[in-house]
Scaffold this motif. Structure first.
Motif, PDB file in Angstrom:
ATOM      1  N   ALA A 104       0.818  -1.214   0.000  1.00  0.00           N
ATOM      2  CA  ALA A 104       0.000   0.000   0.000  1.00  0.00           C
ATOM      3  C   ALA A 104       0.851   1.263   0.000  1.00  0.00           C
ATOM      4  CB  ALA A 104      -0.918   0.004   1.215  1.00  0.00           C
ATOM      5  N   GLY A 105       2.174   1.116   0.014  1.00  0.00           N
ATOM      6  CA  GLY A 105       3.056   2.271  -0.073  1.00  0.00           C
ATOM      7  C   GLY A 105       3.599   2.787   1.243  1.00  0.00           C
ATOM      8  N   PHE A 106       3.315   2.087   2.339  1.00  0.00           N
ATOM      9  CA  PHE A 106       3.846   2.516   3.629  1.00  0.00           C
ATOM     10  C   PHE A 106       5.292   2.067   3.806  1.00  0.00           C
ATOM     11  CE2 PHE A 106      -0.683   2.662   4.774  1.00  0.00           C
ATOM     12  CZ  PHE A 106      -0.733   3.849   5.495  1.00  0.00           C
ATOM     13  N   ARG A 107       6.064   2.852   4.522  1.00  0.00           N
ATOM     14  CA  ARG A 107       7.388   2.418   4.978  1.00  0.00           C
ATOM     15  C   ARG A 107       7.194   1.632   6.266  1.00  0.00           C
ATOM     16  NH1 ARG A 107      11.514   7.149   5.639  1.00  0.00           N
ATOM     17  NH2 ARG A 107      12.720   5.369   6.338  1.00  0.00           N
ATOM     18  N   THR A 108       7.849   0.501   6.385  1.00  0.00           N
ATOM     19  CA  THR A 108       7.664  -0.352   7.554  1.00  0.00           C
ATOM     20  C   THR A 108       8.997  -0.754   8.181  1.00  0.00           C
ATOM     21  OG1 THR A 108       7.670  -2.386   6.244  1.00  0.00           O
ATOM     22  CG2 THR A 108       5.528  -1.314   6.603  1.00  0.00           C
ATOM     23  N   VAL A 109       8.920  -1.078   9.469  1.00  0.00           N
ATOM     24  CA  VAL A 109      10.055  -1.628  10.210  1.00  0.00           C
ATOM     25  C   VAL A 109       9.525  -2.773  11.055  1.00  0.00           C
ATOM     26  CG1 VAL A 109      11.750  -1.219  12.035  1.00  0.00           C
ATOM     27  CG2 VAL A 109      11.348   0.549  10.308  1.00  0.00           C
ATOM     28  N   LEU A 110      10.214  -3.907  11.041  1.00  0.00           N
ATOM     29  CA  LEU A 110       9.871  -5.031  11.906  1.00  0.00           C
ATOM     30  C   LEU A 110      10.913  -5.123  13.020  1.00  0.00           C
ATOM     31  CD1 LEU A 110       8.936  -7.692   9.233  1.00  0.00           C
ATOM     32  CD2 LEU A 110       7.422  -6.946  11.070  1.00  0.00           C
ATOM     33  N   THR A 111      10.462  -5.253  14.263  1.00  0.00           N
ATOM     34  CA  THR A 111      11.431  -5.367  15.351  1.00  0.00           C
ATOM     35  C   THR A 111      12.207  -6.675  15.269  1.00  0.00           C
ATOM     36  OG1 THR A 111       9.735  -6.277  16.824  1.00  0.00           O
ATOM     37  CG2 THR A 111      10.106  -3.889  16.904  1.00  0.00           C
ATOM     38  N   ARG A 112      11.582  -7.703  14.699  1.00  0.00           N
ATOM     39  CA  ARG A 112      12.309  -8.940  14.411  1.00  0.00           C
ATOM     40  C   ARG A 112      11.701  -9.586  13.163  1.00  0.00           C
ATOM     41  NH1 ARG A 112      10.088 -13.996  16.290  1.00  0.00           N
ATOM     42  NH2 ARG A 112       8.134 -13.719  17.447  1.00  0.00           N
ATOM     43  N   THR A 113      12.553 -10.253  12.410  1.00  0.00           N
ATOM     44  CA  THR A 113      12.101 -10.933  11.191  1.00  0.00           C
ATOM     45  C   THR A 113      12.349 -12.430  11.251  1.00  0.00           C
ATOM     46  OG1 THR A 113      14.237 -10.495  10.127  1.00  0.00           O
ATOM     47  CG2 THR A 113      12.475  -8.884   9.756  1.00  0.00           C
TER      48      THR A 113
END
Length: 259
Positions: free
Chosen positions: A85-94
């Motif tokens: 959807a075009g958001f920038r994302t960050v995952l605390t863990r992958t």
């Protein structure tokens, strides 16, 4: 004699504190309405997703159902939907690794203009307990600590807007969860969970079902159902952002119903 010498220094210290307090309050502009204040921001917006538990911290377990695996699966699905959807994302863990609660909050605070969603699943001694619920913290740090960060009373006036934003985010997430999963609506609640209480941005914690409930477990075992939870999280974020920034090209969705 010692007290007599110390009194002038104590007086000067109190005078300096009073001066800083006066300058801070007199220079602070009147806060505009929430929608105007947020809309004025043009910086890239970041969604920080936090899959709860990981590594040695398995979270709740029921048979072969392990919370840390469920949270990561849903977070990865939500991440894909948000990025599409075009958001920038960050995952605390992958992956399956341990992170302290402080590390998770720090990851959220490193993103200057963001919101934070921590993903979890419930357990209960009563197997009848079922449904979804979303939490927000009533007290969060409103600004990073600076030279006068120890003077917490200087930040008190900033607490209310952040509480309103976090509660609003929680309500949008909860409404979307109920809509997508048709699970029992356990509502939104305030709780000082460390991982959301120590974030300087809008923050919420989602409980996507009970691992100890037979019906919930059956549904959680389905990839399609986990996809619906992920879609609910992404839709809840869309709706929250649409409310705050109506001119952005996001889904035109209504406000969440009152509980």
């Amino acid at each position: 004699m010692t007290m007599r010498r110390a009194l002038p220094w104590i007086g000067l210290t109190l005078l300096a504190i009073s001066f800083v307090w006066f300058v801070r309050l007199s220079s602070r502009p009147v806060s505009p309405p929430l929608h105007a204040r947020v809309t004025a921001k043009k910086k890239p917006f970041v969604i920080v997703l936090d899959p709860g538990h990981g590594g040695d911290d398995s979270g709740a377990i029921c048979g072969t159902m392990v919370e840390k695996n469920l949270t990561l699966d849903v977070a990865l699905r939500a991440d894909a939907l948000l990025r599409a959807a075009g958001f920038r994302t960050v995952l605390t863990r992958t992956d399956d690794r341990y992170l302290s609660l402080a590390d998770r909050a720090a990851a959220a605070n490193r993103a200057e203009h963001s919101l934070f969603v921590s993903i979890h699943f419930n357990d209960d001694a009563r197997t009848a307990a079922s449904g979804v619920e979303t939490y927000f913290a009533e007290h969060q740090p409103s600004a990073p600590g600076g030279m006068f960060g120890w003077l917490s009373f200087l930040q008190a006036a900033d607490d209310e807007p952040l509480l309103s934003e976090s509660e609003s985010l929680a309500r949008f997430l909860q409404a979307a969860l109920v809509e997508h999963t048709r699970a029992v609506n356990r509502g939104t609640k305030s709780e000082q969970f460390y991982v959301i209480a120590n974030v300087r941005h809008p923050a919420a914690l989602v409980e996507g079902g009970f691992i100890t409930n037979p019906s919930d477990v059956t549904k959680l075992a389905s990839a399609d159902y986990r996809e619906q939870i992920a879609r609910a999280i992404s839709d809840g974020i869309y709706r929250y952002r649409q409310l705050l920034q109506p001119n952005e090209p996001t889904l035109a969705l209504a406000a969440p119903p009152s509980e």
